[in-house]
Enzyme design. Structure first.
Site, PDB file in Angstrom:
ATOM      1  N   LYS A 182       0.853  -1.191   0.000  1.00 52.48           N
ATOM      2  CA  LYS A 182       0.000   0.000   0.000  1.00 52.48           C
ATOM      3  C   LYS A 182       0.884   1.234   0.000  1.00 52.48           C
ATOM      4  CE  LYS A 182      -1.656   2.656   2.910  1.00 52.48           C
ATOM      5  NZ  LYS A 182      -1.382   3.807   2.035  1.00 52.48           N
ATOM      6  N   GLU A 258      10.042   1.350  10.269  1.00 57.47           N
ATOM      7  CA  GLU A 258      11.046   2.368   9.918  1.00 57.47           C
ATOM      8  C   GLU A 258      10.352   3.706  10.113  1.00 57.47           C
ATOM      9  OE1 GLU A 258      14.146   1.857   9.177  1.00 57.47           O
ATOM     10  OE2 GLU A 258      14.222  -0.276   8.688  1.00 57.47           O
ATOM     11  N   CYS A 292      13.799  10.849   6.253  1.00 60.58           N
ATOM     12  CA  CYS A 292      13.873  10.449   7.665  1.00 60.58           C
ATOM     13  C   CYS A 292      15.300  10.598   8.165  1.00 60.58           C
ATOM     14  CB  CYS A 292      13.400   9.020   7.829  1.00 60.58           C
ATOM     15  SG  CYS A 292      14.291   7.900   6.743  1.00 60.58           S
TER      16      CYS A 292
HETATM   17  P1  NAD Z   1       2.718   8.705   7.258  1.00 56.60           P
HETATM   18  O1  NAD Z   1       2.951   7.983   8.529  1.00 56.60           O
HETATM   19  O2  NAD Z   1       1.713   9.790   7.231  1.00 56.60           O
HETATM   20  O3  NAD Z   1       2.264   7.674   6.118  1.00 56.60           O
HETATM   21  C1  NAD Z   1       3.039   6.563   5.748  1.00 56.60           C
HETATM   22  C2  NAD Z   1       2.147   5.547   5.098  1.00 56.60           C
HETATM   23  O4  NAD Z   1       1.200   5.082   6.044  1.00 56.60           O
HETATM   24  C3  NAD Z   1       1.326   6.057   3.923  1.00 56.60           C
HETATM   25  O5  NAD Z   1       1.202   5.028   2.973  1.00 56.60           O
HETATM   26  C4  NAD Z   1      -0.009   6.353   4.545  1.00 56.60           C
HETATM   27  O6  NAD Z   1      -1.069   6.292   3.630  1.00 56.60           O
HETATM   28  C5  NAD Z   1      -0.106   5.220   5.533  1.00 56.60           C
HETATM   29  N1  NAD Z   1      -1.000   5.445   6.661  1.00 56.60           N
HETATM   30  C6  NAD Z   1      -1.256   6.602   7.321  1.00 56.60           C
HETATM   31  N2  NAD Z   1      -2.127   6.366   8.331  1.00 56.60           N
HETATM   32  C7  NAD Z   1      -2.396   5.032   8.309  1.00 56.60           C
HETATM   33  C8  NAD Z   1      -3.207   4.172   9.095  1.00 56.60           C
HETATM   34  N3  NAD Z   1      -3.909   4.634  10.126  1.00 56.60           N
HETATM   35  N4  NAD Z   1      -3.254   2.863   8.784  1.00 56.60           N
HETATM   36  C9  NAD Z   1      -2.536   2.372   7.762  1.00 56.60           C
HETATM   37  N5  NAD Z   1      -1.752   3.134   6.976  1.00 56.60           N
HETATM   38  C10 NAD Z   1      -1.676   4.447   7.251  1.00 56.60           C
HETATM   39  O7  NAD Z   1       4.141   9.203   6.773  1.00 56.60           O
HETATM   40  P2  NAD Z   1       4.507  10.034   5.461  1.00 56.60           P
HETATM   41  O8  NAD Z   1       4.099  11.460   5.696  1.00 56.60           O
HETATM   42  O9  NAD Z   1       4.022   9.355   4.239  1.00 56.60           O
HETATM   43  O10 NAD Z   1       6.095   9.908   5.463  1.00 56.60           O
HETATM   44  C11 NAD Z   1       6.902  10.710   6.224  1.00 56.60           C
HETATM   45  C12 NAD Z   1       7.336  10.010   7.488  1.00 56.60           C
HETATM   46  O11 NAD Z   1       7.966   8.784   7.153  1.00 56.60           O
HETATM   47  C13 NAD Z   1       8.373  10.781   8.271  1.00 56.60           C
HETATM   48  O12 NAD Z   1       8.094  10.687   9.648  1.00 56.60           O
HETATM   49  C14 NAD Z   1       9.675  10.062   7.942  1.00 56.60           C
HETATM   50  O13 NAD Z   1      10.682  10.186   8.899  1.00 56.60           O
HETATM   51  C15 NAD Z   1       9.201   8.670   7.822  1.00 56.60           C
HETATM   52  N6  NAD Z   1      10.149   7.878   7.030  1.00 56.60           N
HETATM   53  C16 NAD Z   1      10.934   6.977   7.687  1.00 56.60           C
HETATM   54  C17 NAD Z   1      11.871   6.239   6.978  1.00 56.60           C
HETATM   55  C18 NAD Z   1      12.744   5.245   7.674  1.00 56.60           C
HETATM   56  O14 NAD Z   1      13.309   4.409   6.987  1.00 56.60           O
HETATM   57  N7  NAD Z   1      12.879   5.278   8.994  1.00 56.60           N
HETATM   58  C19 NAD Z   1      12.002   6.422   5.595  1.00 56.60           C
HETATM   59  C20 NAD Z   1      11.185   7.354   4.958  1.00 56.60           C
HETATM   60  C21 NAD Z   1      10.252   8.073   5.701  1.00 56.60           C
END
Ligand code: NAD
Length: 486
Positions: A182, A258, A292
Site C-alpha cells: 500500500k 522504519e 527520515c
Molecule cells: P505517514 O505515517 O503519514 O504515512 C506513511 C504511510 O502510512 C502512507 O502510505 C499512509 O497512507 C499510511 N497510513 C497513514 N495512516 C495510516 C493508518 N492509520 N493505517 C494504515 N496506513 C496508514 O508518513 P509520510 O508522511 O508518508 O512519510 C513521512 C514520514 O515517514 C516521516 O516521519 C519520515 O521520517 C518517515 N520515514 C521513515 C523512513 C525510515 O526508513 N525510517 C524512511 C522514509 C520516511
C-alpha cells in the site's frame, strides 16, 4: 527523451491484484497531483475495503507456490527486475520528479539506490542457509532452518516512492513471501509502474499486489486483522507506526517499523570544515529536506559555529529553487501546502524564541508548494524545531562547548535513527559510536544509505533493519528441529 505526457500515458491506473489491473469497487478514483504546479497528473483507482481484501486473498493464495519456487528462480526474477529498471531509468526518474517534486538528478539517484535492493536481494536469495549440529549431550541432532514468514503487508511513505517499496519488496520476495503493497496516496504512481515492471520481469500472479487508496486506515485495518497475514512492514511517521504496532498485537504479527527521525549533526572543533559543510548540505537538503535521515539539529562547536554558519548561508544563497525537471534546480517544491505551513511555523517559533534567521524561511508564491530554504542559528532550547522532525529545507544550528555537552544535546530526543559526526580525531569518532543513541551513524559523511547496509533505528525511530544481510531475516522465521542421533 520521453515527454511527461507520453510517460503518464504509460502508467497503469488500476489496482494490481492477482496479476491483473482492475478498477476499484464502484470505479472510485483518487487524483494524484504534481506538487510543483498543483495540477492533477492522473486519476487512479481508489481501493475500498473489499479491494484490500481481494489483494489479501491473492497474496494468501500465491504464498505456497511462491515459497516452493526455488530460491535461485526467485532471485533471477529480482535480477531481471533490476535490469528492466536500468532500461526504464529515465521514466522512473521523471515519474518520481512529477509526483513527488524532487530534482531529476536526485530522482535518478533514487533509481540507483532503489534498484540496488533488487540486485542485492537477488543475490541474497540463494545464500540463505541454516545450520546443523549435534547437541552437547551427544544424543541428538539439531537442525536450524529458515522459512518464509508468509503473506506480508507493506506500507510505504511518499518521500522515496521507489526505494521505500523495493527495500521491502525485494527481501520479501527473496525470502519467499508474497505481499500486498500500500503506497502513500500522495505518490502512488511509481509503485504502480513498478508493479508492471515486476510482471514484465516474470513475477507470477498474486505474489505482489498493489492497492492504492485514499482511506489508508479503513483499508489497512482488515488486512492487518486477517489471520492469514504474518508480517507488517511499515515506513512512515512514528505516530502512525505506534498505532500499527497496537493493531498488530491482535494477531501477534511480526513487525518492521522504519519511523521518524530527528538526526543530530555534530561538528567538533577538530572537524575538516570543508567536509562538514558538504556533508551538512547533503544531509539537510537532499530530497528538499524531506528524508527520515535528514539532519534535523546541527550541533556545532562554539569555536567554529560562526564560520560554519557563514559558509552554509553562502551555499544556500546559491541554491536554485524550481520545478525538479528544470536544469540546475536543487530545491523543488515541498510535497504539499501543509508541509509548507509546518516549515513556516517551525521557523517562526524558533525566531520568536530568539533564534537568528539568516536566509529564507518563507512560503513562496505558487503555483506549487514552494518554500525558501532557511538557515537558523542560536536556536534556543525548547524551540519546536529541535524536538520535531522538520521534514523541510530548514537548517537549525545550536552551539556547544564540551564533548559531553554535544553528546547530551544529540541524545536529547525520543528518536534514534541516524547521527552525523564530523571530527578528524579517530579516537573521538570511536567514542561517538558508543555514545550516540542511534541505529546508524555517518562519520565524516552526510549520506549513509546503502542497500548492503542494515538501515534502521532505535528508540522511537523503529524496530528491525532493511537492507544488508539483516534485511532478509525480517521475512524469515527460524525453525529448530531435534532428532535422535544416528
Ligand atoms: P505517514 O505515517 O503519514 O504515512 C506513511 C504511510 O502510512 C502512507 O502510505 C499512509 O497512507 C499510511 N497510513 C497513514 N495512516 C495510516 C493508518 N492509520 N493505517 C494504515 N496506513 C496508514 O508518513 P509520510 O508522511 O508518508 O512519510 C513521512 C514520514 O515517514 C516521516 O516521519 C519520515 O521520517 C518517515 N520515514 C521513515 C523512513 C525510515 O526508513 N525510517 C524512511 C522514509 C520516511
Amino acid at each position: 527523451m520521453i515527454t511527461e505526457k507520453e510517460l503518464l500515458a504509460k502508467i497503469p491506473t488500476g489496482l494490481f491484484i492477482n496479476g491483473t489491473w482492475r478498477a476499484a469497487a464502484g470505479e472510485k478514483t483518487l487524483d494524484v497531483y504534481d506538487p510543483a504546479t498543483g495540477e492533477v497528473l492522473l486519476a487512479i483507482a481508489d481501493a475500498s475495503v473489499a479491494d484490500g481484501a481481494a489483494a489479501m486473498d491473492a497474496a494468501a493464495a500465491a504464498q505456497a507456490s511462491w515459497a516452493a519456487t526455488p530460491a535461485r528462480a526467485r532471485g533471477e526474477i529480482l535480477r531481471r527486475a533490476f535490469d528492466l529498471l536500468q532500461e526504464r531509468r529515465e521514466e522512473f526518474a521523471l515519474l518520481m520528479t512529477l509526483e513527488m517534486g524532487k530534482p531529476l538528478a536526485e530522482a535518478n539517484g533514487e533509481v540507483t539506490y532503489g534498484g540496488e535492493f533488487l540486485r542485492w536481494f537477488s543475490e541474497e536469495a540463494a545464500r540463505l542457509s541454516g545450520r546443523y549440529g549435534v547437541n552437547p549431550e551427544g544424543t541428538g541432532t539439531m537442525t536450524v532452518s529458515l522459512h518464509p514468514v508468509g503473506p506480508s503487508f507493506l506500507i510505504t511513505p511518499w518521500n522515496f516512492p521507489l526505494a521505500m517499496a523495493t527495500r521491502k519488496i525485494a527481501p520479501a520476495l527473496a525470502a519467499g513471501c508474497t505481499v500486498v503493497l500500500k503506497p502513500a496516496a500522495l505518490t502512488p504512481l511509481t509503485s504502480l509502474y513498478f508493479a508492471q515492471l515486476l510482471a514484465d520481469a516474470g513475477l507470477p500472479a498474486g505474489v505482489v499486489n498493489v492497492v492504492t487508496t485514499s482511506s489508508s486506515s479503513a483499508v489497512s485495518g482488515p488486512i492487518i486483522s486477517d489471520s492469514r497475514l504474518r508480517k507488517l512492514s511499515f515506513t512512515g511517521s512514528t505516530g502512525v507506526g505506534q498505532s500499527l504496532i497496537t493493531q498488530s498485537a491482535e494477531n501477534v504479527l511480526r513487525t518492521s517499523m522504519e519511523l521518524g527521525g530527528n538526526a543530530p549533526f555534530i561538528v567538533f572543533e577538530d572537524a575538516d570544515l570543508d567536509a562538514a559543510v558538504e556533508g551538512a548540505l547533503a544531509a539537510k537538503f537532499r530530497n528538499i529536506g524531506q528524508a527520515c535521515t535528514a539532519a534535523n539539529r546541527f550541533i556545532v562547536h562554539e569555536s567554529v559555529v560562526a564560520e560554519f554558519t557563514e559558509r552554509i548561508v553562502e551555499r544556500v544563497r546559491a541554491m536554485k529553487i524550481g520545478r525538479g525537471t528544470e536544469e540546475g534546480v536543487t530545491i523543488g517544491p515541498l510535497i504539499d501546502d501543509r508541509a509548507v505551513a509546518k516549515a513556516t511555523e517551525l521557523v517562526n517559533d524558533a525566531v520568536e524564541r530568539g533564534a537568528t534567521l539568516h536566509i529564507g524561511g518563507a512560503a513562496l508564491e505558487g503555483p506549487g508548494s514552494y518554500f525558501s530554504p532557511a538557515v537558523l542559528s542560536d536556536v534556543r532550547p525548547g524551540s519546536d524545531i529541535l524536538r520535531e522532525e522538520i521534514f523541510g529545507p530548514v537548517l537549525a544550528i545550536v552551539s556547544f562547548s564540551t564533548e559531553e555537552e554535544g553528546v547530551a544535546l544529540a541524545n536529547d530526543t525520543e528518536y534514534g535513527l541516524v547521527s552525523y559526526v564530523f571530527t578528524q580525531s579517530a579516537a573521538r569518532g570511536q567514542r561517538m559510536i558508543g555514545a550516540l543513541e542511534t541505529g546508524m551513524m555517518g562519520l565524516n559523511v552526510g549520506v549513509i544509505s546503502n542497500a548492503a547496509a542494515p538501515f534502521g533505528g532505535v528508540k522511537q525511530s523503529g524496530i528491525g533493519r532493511e537492507g544488508g544481510a539483516e534485511g532478509i531475516h525480517e521475512y524469515l522465521y527460524t525453525k529448530y528441529t531435534m532428532a535422535p542421533l544416528g
